[in-house]
Design a protein around this motif. Structure first.
Motif: not given
Length: 136
Positions: A5-6, A8, A11-12, A15, A73, A76
């Protein structure tokens, strides 16, 4: 990476848009006008790539490399913030206090300064959002 796992944030980083998409997927009849999102950030610091006095800089990977992670980052997160704000308008509020300097998320030596930032944050906009949008 831990046990496959990385974090979160890979990914987002923000979120909020994932949350709005999940609401629409699980409750397709809900109108976005009825959706509320309170987004809690970890603090932001305006990013500025230092051109080292050369406004006509022609940067390559060597110059961009040290800045890429922050740019990706932060970019995003700003993009998600803008899009969720456009989708939900007054149904969205983000609390993401501005930091006095770029503090990495694992910098334990900055805890006292972060506590002071938290103590100084004006929460009135967030409280107004909760009172006017969350409870109605």
């Amino acid at each position: 990476l831990h046990d496959g796992y990385t974090d979160g944030a890979v990914f987002a980083n923000n979120p909020s848009l994932v949350a709005v998409a999940k609401v629409k997927a699980h409750f397709p009849r809900w109108k976005l006008a009825h959706v509320r999102v309170l987004s809690l950030g970890t603090g932001s610091f305006p990013y500025n790539a230092d051109l080292q006095g050369d406004e006509n800089a022609d940067w390559g990977i060597r110059q961009w490399g040290p800045h890429l992670l922050d740019i990706l980052t932060d970019g995003s997160s700003v993009n998600v913030d803008m899009n969720v704000r456009l989708l939900l308008d007054q149904g969205y509020h983000r609390l993401d206090p501005q930091l006095p300097w770029r503090i990495s998320i694992d910098n334990t030596e900055a805890l006292d300064e972060l506590l002071q930032v938290a103590a100084d944050v004006d929460l009135q906009g967030t409280l107004d959002f909760l009172e006017n949008k969350w409870s109605s």
